[in-house]
Design a protein around this motif. Structure first.
Motif, PDB file in Angstrom:
ATOM      1  N   PRO A 148       0.679  -1.217  -0.005  1.00 23.16           N
ATOM      2  CA  PRO A 148      -0.012   0.027  -0.127  1.00 23.16           C
ATOM      3  C   PRO A 148       0.917   1.177   0.015  1.00 23.16           C
ATOM      4  N   ALA A 149       1.795   1.243   0.861  1.00 24.52           N
ATOM      5  CA  ALA A 149       2.852   2.566   0.730  1.00 24.52           C
ATOM      6  C   ALA A 149       3.315   2.980  -0.493  1.00 24.52           C
ATOM      7  N   ASP A 150       3.762   1.890  -1.468  1.00 19.46           N
ATOM      8  CA  ASP A 150       4.296   2.055  -2.561  1.00 19.46           C
ATOM      9  C   ASP A 150       3.127   2.311  -3.610  1.00 19.46           C
ATOM     10  N   ALA A 151       1.901   1.778  -3.629  1.00 26.59           N
ATOM     11  CA  ALA A 151       0.991   2.331  -4.424  1.00 26.59           C
ATOM     12  C   ALA A 151       0.433   3.542  -4.054  1.00 26.59           C
ATOM     13  N   TYR A 152       0.511   3.840  -2.906  1.00 28.63           N
ATOM     14  CA  TYR A 152       0.192   5.395  -2.508  1.00 28.63           C
ATOM     15  C   TYR A 152       0.960   6.450  -3.138  1.00 28.63           C
ATOM     16  N   GLY A 153       2.403   6.134  -3.163  1.00 26.02           N
ATOM     17  CA  GLY A 153       3.151   6.738  -3.699  1.00 26.02           C
ATOM     18  C   GLY A 153       3.158   6.946  -5.302  1.00 26.02           C
ATOM     19  N   VAL A 154       2.599   5.972  -5.670  1.00 24.10           N
ATOM     20  CA  VAL A 154       2.422   5.949  -7.529  1.00 24.10           C
ATOM     21  C   VAL A 154       1.312   6.616  -7.757  1.00 24.10           C
ATOM     22  N   ALA A 155       0.125   6.403  -6.790  1.00 25.26           N
ATOM     23  CA  ALA A 155      -1.162   7.096  -6.976  1.00 25.26           C
ATOM     24  C   ALA A 155      -0.929   8.592  -6.985  1.00 25.26           C
ATOM     25  N   TYR A 156      -0.151   9.015  -6.021  1.00 29.20           N
ATOM     26  CA  TYR A 156       0.043  10.450  -5.540  1.00 29.20           C
ATOM     27  C   TYR A 156       0.830  11.032  -6.980  1.00 29.20           C
ATOM     28  N   PHE A 157       1.778  10.356  -7.251  1.00 31.16           N
ATOM     29  CA  PHE A 157       2.665  10.913  -8.648  1.00 31.16           C
ATOM     30  C   PHE A 157       1.610  11.301  -9.528  1.00 31.16           C
ATOM     31  N   TRP A 158       0.765  10.752  -9.790  1.00 31.80           N
ATOM     32  CA  TRP A 158      -0.280  10.977 -10.996  1.00 31.80           C
ATOM     33  C   TRP A 158      -1.273  12.144 -10.580  1.00 31.80           C
ATOM     34  N   LEU A 159      -1.554  11.957  -9.240  1.00 33.37           N
ATOM     35  CA  LEU A 159      -2.585  13.013  -8.931  1.00 33.37           C
ATOM     36  C   LEU A 159      -2.150  14.323  -8.374  1.00 33.37           C
ATOM     37  N   ASP A 160      -0.757  14.437  -8.047  1.00 35.70           N
ATOM     38  CA  ASP A 160      -0.131  15.974  -7.651  1.00 35.70           C
ATOM     39  C   ASP A 160      -0.519  16.844  -8.596  1.00 35.70           C
ATOM     40  N   ALA A 161      -0.216  18.127  -7.969  1.00 30.40           N
ATOM     41  CA  ALA A 161      -0.353  19.457  -8.830  1.00 30.40           C
ATOM     42  C   ALA A 161      -1.715  19.173  -9.747  1.00 30.40           C
TER      43      ALA A 161
ATOM     44  N   LYS B 270      -5.628  -4.582  -1.687  1.00 37.08           N
ATOM     45  CA  LYS B 270      -5.925  -3.990  -0.461  1.00 37.08           C
ATOM     46  C   LYS B 270      -6.656  -2.484  -0.786  1.00 37.08           C
ATOM     47  N   ALA B 271      -6.792  -1.961   0.245  1.00 40.95           N
ATOM     48  CA  ALA B 271      -7.295  -0.786   0.594  1.00 40.95           C
ATOM     49  C   ALA B 271      -6.129   0.029   0.646  1.00 40.95           C
ATOM     50  N   ILE B 272      -5.759   1.221   0.141  1.00 43.20           N
ATOM     51  CA  ILE B 272      -4.663   1.854   0.424  1.00 43.20           C
ATOM     52  C   ILE B 272      -4.622   2.941   1.473  1.00 43.20           C
ATOM     53  N   VAL B 273      -5.588   3.395   1.701  1.00 43.08           N
ATOM     54  CA  VAL B 273      -5.676   4.397   2.818  1.00 43.08           C
ATOM     55  C   VAL B 273      -6.977   4.112   3.512  1.00 43.08           C
ATOM     56  N   GLY B 274      -7.174   4.478   4.918  1.00 44.86           N
ATOM     57  CA  GLY B 274      -8.268   4.083   5.994  1.00 44.86           C
ATOM     58  C   GLY B 274      -9.176   5.147   6.026  1.00 44.86           C
ATOM     59  N   PRO B 275     -10.145   4.998   6.725  1.00 48.63           N
ATOM     60  CA  PRO B 275     -11.418   5.842   6.982  1.00 48.63           C
ATOM     61  C   PRO B 275     -11.130   7.404   6.908  1.00 48.63           C
ATOM     62  N   LYS B 276     -10.094   7.635   7.601  1.00 43.91           N
ATOM     63  CA  LYS B 276      -9.579   8.973   7.969  1.00 43.91           C
ATOM     64  C   LYS B 276      -8.362   9.497   6.942  1.00 43.91           C
ATOM     65  N   GLY B 277      -8.154   8.813   5.929  1.00 44.28           N
ATOM     66  CA  GLY B 277      -7.358   9.202   4.791  1.00 44.28           C
ATOM     67  C   GLY B 277      -5.911   8.649   5.406  1.00 44.28           C
ATOM     68  N   GLU B 278      -5.674   7.751   6.231  1.00 41.94           N
ATOM     69  CA  GLU B 278      -4.180   7.654   6.583  1.00 41.94           C
ATOM     70  C   GLU B 278      -3.881   6.445   5.743  1.00 41.94           C
ATOM     71  N   LEU B 279      -2.426   6.372   5.583  1.00 43.62           N
ATOM     72  CA  LEU B 279      -2.017   5.309   4.938  1.00 43.62           C
ATOM     73  C   LEU B 279      -2.087   3.935   5.829  1.00 43.62           C
ATOM     74  N   LEU B 280      -2.473   2.847   5.042  1.00 41.31           N
ATOM     75  CA  LEU B 280      -2.376   1.702   5.819  1.00 41.31           C
ATOM     76  C   LEU B 280      -1.172   0.836   5.414  1.00 41.31           C
ATOM     77  N   LYS B 281      -0.992  -0.146   6.408  1.00 38.89           N
ATOM     78  CA  LYS B 281       0.364  -1.013   6.336  1.00 38.89           C
ATOM     79  C   LYS B 281      -0.241  -2.415   5.398  1.00 38.89           C
TER      80      LYS B 281
END
Length: 497
Positions: free
Chosen positions: A37-50, A486-497
């Protein structure tokens, strides 16, 4: 990255739907994309940023060939290697009535970085699966030249439009394709199924305390806020995170030709102004006298070197005349003070892909000559340079597939199916939907666009081709069907392990 290459025992969807001849031994190839999930978060954020800047920067992927490959009839009326089979679609769109083809909610673009680091995209669709998490596309849109490795930062964006991801970004976790494409670069197996994590979207940012910042597992950063010297002293006393930059240094008098010299004006008396010369040096006149109209209170309070008039004129106005001379200086500096603002990025879990946009069915070992609707995001120009498609919105072609399979010698193709269609590259990986229900916007994926052809030699694409979906495709699909994500983030937007 080492591949896992294993003969697939026929298990899964049902004995009836995945029955193979006794002599058939399907092979599949699999590779990890971003399983954590941590790596997936980084990848998705790469495309969504800015605000999706990277998505807008991407261009369509093109096969590594100088010329449009030619189709050669193989003379075969199909290449089934077992009984026909299919798995049904799921849909979320409400039925509608239209005389045109209604675009399915399942289609979108896949984005990735190619081997040269270029931002690329292909077309794809969500498909039915046990865990509601599968994407179907062309193998060359996932596997780098069909061998050695998968592409980096791979994501699926259903419903993509002009840098926007209306249903979130779905990072790829595991990719599955044919053994022959992976090993021999054989485009008879130019298809792929990718298991994706839950989608997520960025939902803004929030300033938090230092304690909350340290405990936050998701994206976070520090923003500096400029403060006064007094606020800085209080921050230090309270052991806050604050710092200063630069130093207090007065301006130095210099000549007008000094590098970086700045011209300032100095207010002087009328006598000093009258005695000054006209020119560029220190103390020379700075423009003409300036007459300022003021009220009586300001006139009474003024104590500068300028001349105050004798009193109000006939309109009741008071005046002060200002005189200026030149001052050339090397600018000084001022120490600046900052404190840290702790910011966390809020992400929203969008849920499983199939639950959000639905999933098309999958069919294999079907007779040739099927009525299909092919979807994709064409963008590249035709061979003659004409560019009728922008790649911004999806397009479609409808018709019957050919009754015979075709060869493409330059890509080791022996049994591609074909469809008369003028879509250009960018539509790579787009689904060919058999039995498409225009109201439900669902059908059965019986192919994905692999190549583009100009059969009459007029400089325009007139055919597209796809791997024939046979029992080997079903075997690869069956293996991908069991991939759990898996889910990448939890209900509060936190990164899941």
């Amino acid at each position: 990255m080492k591949r896992l290459l294993v003969p697939l025992a026929v298990v899964g969807l049902s004995a009836a739907t995945l029955a193979f001849p006794a002599t058939a031994e399907p092979h599949w190839a699999s590779d990890n994309l971003q399983p954590k999930p941590a790596d997936a978060y980084g990848v998705a954020y790469f495309w969504l940023d800015a605000n999706g800047a990277a998505l807008r920067k991407a261009t369509q992927y093109r096969l590594d060939t100088k010329n449009v490959p030619k189709l050669v009839s193989s003379g075969s009326k199909g290449a089934p290697d077992g009984k026909p089979g299919m798995t049904g679609p799921t849909g979320t769109a409400k039925p509608t009535v239209s005389k045109n083809v209604n675009l399915p909610k399942t289609i979108g673009k896949v984005f990735f970085l190619d081997r040269a680091g270029n931002y690329r995209w292909c077309s794809a669709t969500s498909i039915q699966s046990q865990h509601r998490n599968l994407v179907a596309t062309a193998g060359h849109c996932v596997f780098a030249n069909g061998k050695d490795d998968v592409y980096d930062k791979w994501v699926f964006v259903p419903g993509y439009y002009q840098g926007r991801a209306p249903w979130g970004v779905y990072a790829g976790a595991y990719a599955f394709t044919a053994f022959d494409l992976d090993t021999y670069d054989d485009y008879d197996g130019d298809f792929a199924f990718v298991a994706v994590h839950n989608g997520f979207a960025l939902a803004g940012e929030k300033e938090v305390s230092h304690k909350e910042f340290k405990e936050w597992a998701g994206d976070k950063w520090i923003k500096p806020r400029q403060i006064s010297a007094e606020e800085f002293r209080k921050c230090q006393i309270n052991l806050g995170e604050c710092w200063s930059e630069g130093e207090d240094k007065p301006a130095d008098l210099v000549g007008p030709d000094y590098p970086g010299a700045v011209l300032e004006k100095v207010e002087v008396s009328k006598q000093t102004y009258d005695d000054a010369k006209i020119g560029r040096g220190q103390g020379f006149k700075f423009g003409d006298p300036v007459v300022e109209q003021v009220d009586k209170a300001k006139w009474d309070a003024y104590s500068g070197p300028g001349d105050k008039g004798s009193g109000p004129d006939k309109f009741g106005n008071y005046t002060i005349t200002h005189y200026y001379t030149q001052k050339w200086v090397k600018p000084g500096t001022t120490r600046k003070y900052y404190e840290a603002r702790y910011i966390i990025g809020i992400a929203k879990d969008m849920g499983r892909l199939g639950d959000v946009v639905g999933g098309q069915g999958v069919a294999w070992n079907q007779p040739m000559g099927q009525n299909v609707v092919a979807f994709g995001y064409p963008s590249a120009p035709h061979p003659d340079g004409d560019r009728p498609f922008s790649g911004v919105t999806p397009k479609w072609c409808a018709g019957k597939t050919g009754t015979k399979t075709y060869q493409v010698n330059t890509f080791r193709v022996d049994t591609h199916q074909v469809l008369k269609c003028s879509m250009t590259p960018g539509a790579d990986g787009g689904p060919w939907l058999m039995r498409y229900d225009n109201n439900k916007r669902t059908g059965y994926v019986n192919g994905v666009t692999s190549m583009f052809h100009d059969q009459d030699g007029n400089g325009r694409i007139d055919f597209i081709s796809s791997a024939y979906f046979d029992g080997e495709v079903a075997a690869v699909y069956n293996k991908a069907n069991y991939a759990q994500t898996k889910a990448i983030v939890g209900p509060k937007g936190e990164l899941l392990k």
